[in-house]
Structures are given as structure tokens and as C-alpha cells.
Motif scaffolding. Sequence first.
Motif, short mmCIF file in Angstrom:
data_model
loop_
_atom_site.label_atom_id
_atom_site.label_comp_id
_atom_site.label_asym_id
_atom_site.label_seq_id
_atom_site.Cartn_x
_atom_site.Cartn_y
_atom_site.Cartn_z
N ILE A 252 0.85 -1.21 0.00
CA ILE A 252 0.00 0.00 0.00
C ILE A 252 0.88 1.26 0.00
O ILE A 252 0.67 2.19 -0.79
CB ILE A 252 -0.92 0.04 1.26
CG1 ILE A 252 -1.84 -1.18 1.30
CG2 ILE A 252 -1.68 1.35 1.37
CD1 ILE A 252 -3.17 -1.06 0.67
N ASN A 253 1.90 1.26 0.86
CA ASN A 253 2.78 2.43 0.94
C ASN A 253 3.52 2.65 -0.37
O ASN A 253 3.72 3.79 -0.79
CB ASN A 253 3.76 2.28 2.11
CG ASN A 253 3.05 2.47 3.44
OD1 ASN A 253 1.97 3.06 3.49
ND2 ASN A 253 3.64 1.99 4.51
N ALA A 254 3.90 1.57 -1.01
CA ALA A 254 4.61 1.68 -2.29
C ALA A 254 3.69 2.29 -3.35
O ALA A 254 4.11 3.14 -4.15
CB ALA A 254 5.11 0.30 -2.74
N VAL A 255 2.42 1.87 -3.36
CA VAL A 255 1.45 2.42 -4.32
C VAL A 255 1.27 3.92 -4.07
O VAL A 255 1.27 4.73 -5.01
CB VAL A 255 0.09 1.68 -4.20
CG1 VAL A 255 -1.02 2.46 -4.87
CG2 VAL A 255 0.19 0.29 -4.80
N ILE A 256 1.15 4.30 -2.80
CA ILE A 256 0.96 5.71 -2.45
C ILE A 256 2.17 6.54 -2.91
O ILE A 256 2.02 7.61 -3.52
CB ILE A 256 0.69 5.86 -0.93
CG1 ILE A 256 -0.69 5.27 -0.60
CG2 ILE A 256 0.77 7.32 -0.48
CD1 ILE A 256 -1.02 5.20 0.87
N ILE A 282 -3.50 -0.07 -7.60
CA ILE A 282 -3.91 -1.17 -6.72
C ILE A 282 -4.34 -2.36 -7.58
O ILE A 282 -4.02 -3.52 -7.30
CB ILE A 282 -5.06 -0.72 -5.78
CG1 ILE A 282 -4.54 0.30 -4.77
CG2 ILE A 282 -5.69 -1.90 -5.07
CD1 ILE A 282 -5.60 0.91 -3.86
N GLY A 283 -5.04 -2.05 -8.68
CA GLY A 283 -5.49 -3.10 -9.60
C GLY A 283 -4.32 -3.92 -10.15
O GLY A 283 -4.43 -5.14 -10.30
N GLU A 284 -3.20 -3.25 -10.41
CA GLU A 284 -2.03 -3.98 -10.94
C GLU A 284 -1.53 -4.99 -9.91
O GLU A 284 -1.13 -6.10 -10.25
CB GLU A 284 -0.89 -2.99 -11.27
CG GLU A 284 -1.16 -2.19 -12.54
CD GLU A 284 -0.21 -1.00 -12.70
OE1 GLU A 284 0.89 -1.02 -12.11
OE2 GLU A 284 -0.59 -0.04 -13.41
N LEU A 285 -1.60 -4.59 -8.63
CA LEU A 285 -1.13 -5.50 -7.57
C LEU A 285 -2.09 -6.67 -7.38
O LEU A 285 -1.68 -7.79 -7.07
CB LEU A 285 -1.05 -4.75 -6.24
CG LEU A 285 0.13 -3.82 -6.04
CD1 LEU A 285 0.05 -3.17 -4.67
CD2 LEU A 285 1.44 -4.60 -6.15
N LEU A 286 -3.39 -6.38 -7.56
CA LEU A 286 -4.38 -7.43 -7.33
C LEU A 286 -4.49 -8.41 -8.50
O LEU A 286 -5.05 -9.49 -8.34
CB LEU A 286 -5.78 -6.80 -7.07
CG LEU A 286 -5.92 -5.96 -5.80
CD1 LEU A 286 -7.31 -5.34 -5.72
CD2 LEU A 286 -5.66 -6.81 -4.55
#
Length: 287
Positions: A252-256, A282-286
Amino acid sequence: MNLCDIKTVKQVMGMFHLTFRKEFGQNFLTDRSVVEDIADACCQDANSTILEIGPGMGTLTYELALRHKSVVALEIDRGLIPVLDYTLGEFDNVTVHNEDVMQADLEALLAPAFEDGPVSVCANLPYYITSPILMKLLECGLPFDYITVMIQKEVADRLCSPAGGKDYGAITAVLSYYGEAEKLFVVPADKFIPAPKVDSAVIRIRLYKERPYHPKDEALMFRTIKAAFAQRRKTLSNALSAGFSELTKDQINAVIADCGFEPTVRGERLDIAEFIQLSDKIGELLA
Ligand code: SAM
């Protein structure tokens, strides 16, 4: 008949053996200039059809029918249907349906109107159900030009707040995905019978014809917004961690950081374009 005259309103209600129904949010407008201002502001195109939700006794309907090609009105209270026949009898461009807007098939009801020209919405909304009605109008996908509604002043402030403003919330971000909201004017509580406990305001939403935002996954965008505002006093990092338990705090922190936001940013600082940037990542991670 002057439906803005309180004596006349009471007389007509008496004629039909009716009382104001609190459970339906029945606060009827009794100020002629306010009614005219709403009817004037809701849409400049006289060739439009207007969907009115909750015509009540027909006070606003009357002014809408004078100004527009036609009016389709949905009224939940069966007792008001004969009243509307009586107060709007002179118009052949008004159709009243005894329906709950939340149950109504708006697409089917309005199909002939959309075939015939532009359609806008205008209503003095019942307070008890303002947000669900607005969300239905936005999410139904019908190409309304404008949605002009009178609502509680506090809700109007929320819907028209800029990102980062004290009133900005999840519903503000969601609304800004569909269109632009503007607060037109405030209407004091004493302009209604019976008077509500709070003041009202009229807002007008101009719906995008071509939406400028293109999230990769719309449902994920809405989920991201909901998660960001679920824990309002928390940082975005903590709020998203709670809302996306399938991701680690580091992810999450990396996305932010990847979006270029400060690590301590709060969700209420983000506008809709930034929420989309965030939810796409977030979608890329999921995936
Ligand atoms: N338009 C009228 C005026 O301005 O004086 C009445 C407005 S009053 C605030 C809200 C109206 O919405 C009432 O007539 C009420 O019966 C109607 N209403 C409440 N819930 C509704 C629903 N779910 N679907 C359709 N009409 C509804």
C-alpha cells in the motif's frame, strides 16, 4: 389556483382528506419566487423533458410544465394522485406515475422522452432518501443533461465541496466522476409547509456527456474511494490497509509513493483523478 398560498394548500389537502406525511418527507414549497427560480435554473432548453421526483401537490410541476416540452413525475403517495389531477388538469404535457422512484424502471419510463429530445431531472427531494435517489440517478447510466435538486443545505455543501475541503466526502468524489455540481442558492426552512428543521439549498449537476475519467476497473475505483473514507481521521495508508486486507502495508505504501503522494496524506485530499490513479495501481497488484 395559488399553491404557494398556505391557506390554499391547507384547503386542497382538506378537500382530499389528506395530511402531510412525514414518512414521505412531505415539506411543500410555498414561495413563488423560489419555485420559479428552480424551474428557471433546471434547464434552459424548452425542448427538454423534465423528470420530477415527488411532485407533491404539483407546485413545482406547474412551473416546469409551463417552461418545458413535457414533465414526467413520480409520486410515491397514492393519496396525492387525485390532487395532482386537480392542480395540473390544464396541462396535456404532464404525466404523473404513482411510483416509488427507488423501484421505478427509469430506463423504460423515459425511453420515449429520450427518443424525443434531451431529458433533465428537477426535484425538491424528500430528505430521508436524498443520497440513494441521487446515486440511482447517477448510476442508472441514463444521459440526463442536468440534475437539479433541492436538498438539505449540509448535504449540498458536501456534494459541492472541492477535494480537501472540510465537507468533502466519498459521495463528493463519486459524484465528481459523473459530472460537476454547483450550489445555486439557499432556501430557508420557513419557505415550506410544514417547515423542516434545517435550511435547504438547490444544487445543479451537469452530467458529463463524454466522461473525462477512465478507470481501468470502475468497481475497484469505487472500492478504493469507500476504503479511503471509511476511516476518515486515519491516513490514506492506514485506511487502505484496513480496506484491502489482501495487500500488505508495504505494498500500500509503495502504491501511495508511486502516485507521488506524501506518506501521511489523508484520503480527503484526493480528487477523483487521483483516486483513479491510485485504484489503477492497486489493480495492478491485485491482478
Ligand atoms: N415537489 C413538491 C414541492 O416542492 O412542494 C413536494 C416536495 S416534498 C419535499 C417530497 C415529495 O416526494 C413528496 O410529495 C413525497 O410524497 C414524495 N416522495 C417521497 N419519497 C418518494 C419516493 N421514494 N418516490 C417518489 N416520490 C417520493
